[in-house]
Scaffold this motif. Structure first.
Motif, PDB file in Angstrom:
ATOM      1  N   PHE A 177       6.944  -0.637  12.832  1.00 38.13           N
ATOM      2  CA  PHE A 177       6.820  -1.761  13.598  1.00 38.13           C
ATOM      3  C   PHE A 177       8.608  -2.067  15.218  1.00 38.13           C
ATOM      4  O   PHE A 177       8.339  -2.357  16.106  1.00 38.13           O
ATOM      5  CB  PHE A 177       7.395  -2.898  13.111  1.00 38.13           C
ATOM      6  CG  PHE A 177       6.464  -4.398  13.151  1.00 38.13           C
ATOM      7  CD1 PHE A 177       5.627  -4.870  13.768  1.00 38.13           C
ATOM      8  CD2 PHE A 177       5.514  -3.984  11.913  1.00 38.13           C
ATOM      9  CE1 PHE A 177       4.960  -5.757  13.245  1.00 38.13           C
ATOM     10  CE2 PHE A 177       4.706  -4.750  11.445  1.00 38.13           C
ATOM     11  CZ  PHE A 177       4.087  -5.524  12.107  1.00 38.13           C
ATOM     12  N   ILE A 193       2.727  -1.160  16.327  1.00 39.12           N
ATOM     13  CA  ILE A 193       2.879  -2.735  16.669  1.00 39.12           C
ATOM     14  C   ILE A 193       3.641  -2.065  17.530  1.00 39.12           C
ATOM     15  O   ILE A 193       5.419  -2.085  16.924  1.00 39.12           O
ATOM     16  CB  ILE A 193       2.495  -3.215  15.700  1.00 39.12           C
ATOM     17  CG1 ILE A 193       1.138  -3.426  14.849  1.00 39.12           C
ATOM     18  CG2 ILE A 193       2.945  -5.230  16.602  1.00 39.12           C
ATOM     19  CD1 ILE A 193       0.941  -4.893  13.712  1.00 39.12           C
ATOM     20  N   ASP A 194       3.776  -2.149  19.291  1.00 38.67           N
ATOM     21  CA  ASP A 194       5.122  -2.171  19.542  1.00 38.67           C
ATOM     22  C   ASP A 194       5.003  -3.361  20.376  1.00 38.67           C
ATOM     23  O   ASP A 194       4.672  -3.485  21.626  1.00 38.67           O
ATOM     24  CB  ASP A 194       5.197  -0.658  20.437  1.00 38.67           C
ATOM     25  CG  ASP A 194       6.639  -0.793  21.008  1.00 38.67           C
ATOM     26  OD1 ASP A 194       7.536  -1.889  21.117  1.00 38.67           O
ATOM     27  OD2 ASP A 194       6.838   0.552  21.225  1.00 38.67           O
ATOM     28  N   LEU A 195       6.620  -4.360  19.713  1.00 41.58           N
ATOM     29  CA  LEU A 195       6.289  -5.593  20.718  1.00 41.58           C
ATOM     30  C   LEU A 195       6.628  -5.650  22.035  1.00 41.58           C
ATOM     31  O   LEU A 195       5.831  -6.396  22.761  1.00 41.58           O
ATOM     32  CB  LEU A 195       7.886  -6.290  19.588  1.00 41.58           C
ATOM     33  CG  LEU A 195       6.852  -6.809  18.276  1.00 41.58           C
ATOM     34  CD1 LEU A 195       7.304  -7.731  17.847  1.00 41.58           C
ATOM     35  CD2 LEU A 195       5.162  -7.135  18.325  1.00 41.58           C
ATOM     36  N   SER A 196       7.771  -4.954  21.949  1.00 43.27           N
ATOM     37  CA  SER A 196       8.216  -5.038  23.616  1.00 43.27           C
ATOM     38  C   SER A 196       7.138  -3.969  24.253  1.00 43.27           C
ATOM     39  O   SER A 196       7.050  -4.521  25.809  1.00 43.27           O
ATOM     40  CB  SER A 196       9.245  -3.872  23.552  1.00 43.27           C
ATOM     41  OG  SER A 196      10.674  -4.674  22.533  1.00 43.27           O
ATOM     42  N   VAL A 197       6.277  -2.784  24.528  1.00 41.73           N
ATOM     43  CA  VAL A 197       5.001  -2.303  24.868  1.00 41.73           C
ATOM     44  C   VAL A 197       4.244  -3.906  24.850  1.00 41.73           C
ATOM     45  O   VAL A 197       4.093  -3.894  26.227  1.00 41.73           O
ATOM     46  CB  VAL A 197       5.184  -1.319  24.412  1.00 41.73           C
ATOM     47  CG1 VAL A 197       3.431  -1.167  24.817  1.00 41.73           C
ATOM     48  CG2 VAL A 197       5.776  -0.109  24.171  1.00 41.73           C
TER      49      VAL A 197
ATOM     50  N   PRO B  16       5.055   1.530  29.957  1.00 44.81           N
ATOM     51  CA  PRO B  16       6.270   0.455  29.137  1.00 44.81           C
ATOM     52  C   PRO B  16       6.894   1.807  28.437  1.00 44.81           C
ATOM     53  O   PRO B  16       8.630   1.980  28.417  1.00 44.81           O
ATOM     54  CB  PRO B  16       6.147  -0.511  27.709  1.00 44.81           C
ATOM     55  CG  PRO B  16       4.935  -1.191  28.635  1.00 44.81           C
ATOM     56  CD  PRO B  16       4.110   0.523  29.203  1.00 44.81           C
ATOM     57  N   ARG B  20      10.524   4.517  28.538  1.00 44.59           N
ATOM     58  CA  ARG B  20      11.851   4.112  27.653  1.00 44.59           C
ATOM     59  C   ARG B  20      12.524   5.574  27.438  1.00 44.59           C
ATOM     60  O   ARG B  20      13.076   5.512  26.954  1.00 44.59           O
ATOM     61  CB  ARG B  20      11.422   3.493  26.061  1.00 44.59           C
ATOM     62  CG  ARG B  20      11.678   3.321  24.954  1.00 44.59           C
ATOM     63  CD  ARG B  20      11.535   3.148  24.278  1.00 44.59           C
ATOM     64  NE  ARG B  20      10.523   1.791  23.940  1.00 44.59           N
ATOM     65  CZ  ARG B  20       9.852   1.005  23.173  1.00 44.59           C
ATOM     66  NH1 ARG B  20       8.499   2.256  22.233  1.00 44.59           N
ATOM     67  NH2 ARG B  20       9.260  -0.031  23.276  1.00 44.59           N
ATOM     68  N   TYR B 102      15.289 -11.716  17.835  1.00 44.50           N
ATOM     69  CA  TYR B 102      15.074 -10.541  18.059  1.00 44.50           C
ATOM     70  C   TYR B 102      15.509  -9.929  19.787  1.00 44.50           C
ATOM     71  O   TYR B 102      15.904  -9.617  20.230  1.00 44.50           O
ATOM     72  CB  TYR B 102      13.547  -9.729  17.736  1.00 44.50           C
ATOM     73  CG  TYR B 102      13.207  -8.540  18.530  1.00 44.50           C
ATOM     74  CD1 TYR B 102      14.000  -7.026  17.827  1.00 44.50           C
ATOM     75  CD2 TYR B 102      12.297  -8.497  18.780  1.00 44.50           C
ATOM     76  CE1 TYR B 102      13.295  -6.558  18.254  1.00 44.50           C
ATOM     77  CE2 TYR B 102      11.352  -7.185  19.488  1.00 44.50           C
ATOM     78  CZ  TYR B 102      12.120  -6.493  18.802  1.00 44.50           C
ATOM     79  OH  TYR B 102      11.871  -5.036  19.542  1.00 44.50           O
ATOM     80  N   PHE B 104      14.018  -9.683  21.773  1.00 47.69           N
ATOM     81  CA  PHE B 104      13.709  -8.043  23.144  1.00 47.69           C
ATOM     82  C   PHE B 104      14.921  -8.019  23.667  1.00 47.69           C
ATOM     83  O   PHE B 104      14.562  -7.622  24.823  1.00 47.69           O
ATOM     84  CB  PHE B 104      12.388  -9.048  23.757  1.00 47.69           C
ATOM     85  CG  PHE B 104      11.561  -9.351  23.314  1.00 47.69           C
ATOM     86  CD1 PHE B 104      10.556  -8.166  22.856  1.00 47.69           C
ATOM     87  CD2 PHE B 104      11.191 -10.143  23.084  1.00 47.69           C
ATOM     88  CE1 PHE B 104       8.998  -8.867  22.259  1.00 47.69           C
ATOM     89  CE2 PHE B 104       9.875 -11.173  23.271  1.00 47.69           C
ATOM     90  CZ  PHE B 104       9.241 -10.076  22.492  1.00 47.69           C
ATOM     91  N   ASN B 107      15.295  -5.191  25.929  1.00 46.60           N
ATOM     92  CA  ASN B 107      14.501  -5.336  27.281  1.00 46.60           C
ATOM     93  C   ASN B 107      15.565  -6.516  28.134  1.00 46.60           C
ATOM     94  O   ASN B 107      15.181  -7.160  28.261  1.00 46.60           O
ATOM     95  CB  ASN B 107      13.673  -5.216  27.840  1.00 46.60           C
ATOM     96  CG  ASN B 107      12.222  -4.574  26.104  1.00 46.60           C
ATOM     97  OD1 ASN B 107      12.253  -3.280  26.897  1.00 46.60           O
ATOM     98  ND2 ASN B 107      11.810  -4.822  24.952  1.00 46.60           N
ATOM     99  N   PHE B 177      -0.276 -14.285  19.454  1.00 46.11           N
ATOM    100  CA  PHE B 177       0.279 -13.468  18.040  1.00 46.11           C
ATOM    101  C   PHE B 177      -0.737 -14.644  16.724  1.00 46.11           C
ATOM    102  O   PHE B 177      -0.655 -14.214  15.544  1.00 46.11           O
ATOM    103  CB  PHE B 177       1.888 -14.174  17.415  1.00 46.11           C
ATOM    104  CG  PHE B 177       2.287 -12.535  17.463  1.00 46.11           C
ATOM    105  CD1 PHE B 177       3.152 -12.067  17.275  1.00 46.11           C
ATOM    106  CD2 PHE B 177       3.191 -12.792  18.576  1.00 46.11           C
ATOM    107  CE1 PHE B 177       3.583 -10.919  17.981  1.00 46.11           C
ATOM    108  CE2 PHE B 177       4.019 -12.145  20.219  1.00 46.11           C
ATOM    109  CZ  PHE B 177       4.203 -10.746  18.757  1.00 46.11           C
ATOM    110  N   ILE B 193      -1.236  -9.636  20.180  1.00 45.10           N
ATOM    111  CA  ILE B 193      -1.656  -9.782  18.258  1.00 45.10           C
ATOM    112  C   ILE B 193      -1.799  -9.829  17.186  1.00 45.10           C
ATOM    113  O   ILE B 193      -1.406 -10.848  16.754  1.00 45.10           O
ATOM    114  CB  ILE B 193       0.270  -8.550  18.926  1.00 45.10           C
ATOM    115  CG1 ILE B 193       0.478  -8.515  20.116  1.00 45.10           C
ATOM    116  CG2 ILE B 193       0.474  -7.961  17.647  1.00 45.10           C
ATOM    117  CD1 ILE B 193       2.332  -7.899  19.912  1.00 45.10           C
TER     118      ILE B 193
END
Lengths: 211, 211
Positions: A177, A193-197, B16, B20, B102, B104, B107, B177, B193
DNA sequence: AATTGTGAAACACTTCACAGCC
DNA sequence: GGCTGTGAAGTGTTTCACAATT
């Protein structure tokens, strides 16, 4: 027909989804099902479904469809739903905490059995009945609790180091993650699994569509 | 060369990630970078990187590579990193809670600005400074807080119903999700996801590899 | 000399369309 | 008649390999 042919990656990713929907149909007491019916429920093209199933041999009957119980037991076996898989969770921050509490309840075949966090005391503590140890004891406790794979929810800084230790221990896989692109040996399976992406990609799509 | 050509889905998902890594190189004070160097860091084939970049025109210089600052500002603009995106979170269970905390942070262009949960009081409450309202007020508050898209972390039962309400409100996208395969209008972007699916697929790979 | 940008080949995945079987 | 299983076509993505450019 081909029992030992290579299953495409894309098909592999759909297997758990098939299993879930077949379970639903079985619970509703359905006896038979066609690729068209599955297609309507899952929104996957019926030809894709038939192709996917065909990689595992002839599961259906022409002119009839698929027997729900057949499919169910086939997928249960294939996805190893009988044998529970023990999972270690590394990094009990916000996300790690959520995953412990969630603990994949819906899937009684996978369980987080042990967790590690640098803020945990050496002798261990507990969250939701899951023991949490200091990472110094990773090698010892991973073994002791019979973990087969690890979920990695540590900071970016620690990610590769943990992956290295896991690979030394012959862990079989990592569900990663963290945003880090991990380097692991061939023998180790890795899923990211990259939530930000995902969120960024979604925003890009939204901003760059005509409407 | 082609400014208005269609960007492949696969490329979109990598944008993305490019941003990064380019940020990292910029932070290290690097002035120029080749597709080979990016490739080593990201583990993406250099030809794929050049192809991806080429969809946006000629960003590099032959025999030189890419100017880091150029790339950085190009991607910042392309991914709309200047303009913040307001996000609504629907369903504050374990996972929703983790996502709020979290938030994000990495970002600074996306922020969860409002959340909804059926256990929240009508007049609202708060977690980590994020206001949480009862879902009865979804339409009202989604608008009020200027949300553009929603993260869906509700139960399977509520998922499609919420998606329908979001589509009526002309929400632009959903990051889903839940394990439900949502039906949404063409105009709405959807990204799924599914944590269990990823874990199951990983286990399947582990169990079915020769070693 | 180095490295991009890109035709063309290779590969991966999906879908069409229909012969074959129930 | 209905529906699978699958060759073949279609579509999407990656990689090769090299001419063009700085």
């Amino acid at each position: 027909m081909n029992k030992e042919n290579k299953i495409p990656q894309a098909t592999t990713k759909r297997l758990p989804l098939y299993y879930r929907f077949i379970q639903n149909f079985a619970n509703e007491g359905k006896k038979r099902i066609s690729s068209k019916e599955l297609s309507d429920a899952m929104k996957i093209d019926p030809a894709t479904i038939r192709r996917d199933f065909s990689y595992f041999g002839a599961l259906g009957k022409k002119g009839y469809g698929y027997d729900v119980q057949n499919l169910l037991s086939f997928f249960r076996e294939t996805l190893d739903q009988d044998e529970a898989t023990n999972v270690a969770l590394i990094g009990v921050g916000n996300l790690g905490n959520a995953l412990i509490k969630y603990n994949f309840q819906k899937n009684h075949n996978t369980r987080i059995v042990v967790a590690f966090d640098s803020k945990a005391p050496y002798e261990g503590t507990e969250i939701s009945d899951i023991p949490i140890f200091h990472p110094d004891r990773l090698e010892e406790m991973y073994e002791e609790y019979g973990a087969e794979l690890a979920i990695l929810t540590v900071s970016s800084r620690s990610a590769q180091g943990m992956a290295d230790r896991l690979s030394k221990m012959n862990a079989k896989g990592i569900l990663n993650f963290t945003p880090v692109r991990l380097t692991v040996p061939e023998s180790m399976k890795l899923m990211n699994i990259d939530l930000s992406v995902e969120l960024q990609a979604l925003i890009y799509l939204i901003r760059n569509s005509e409407n």
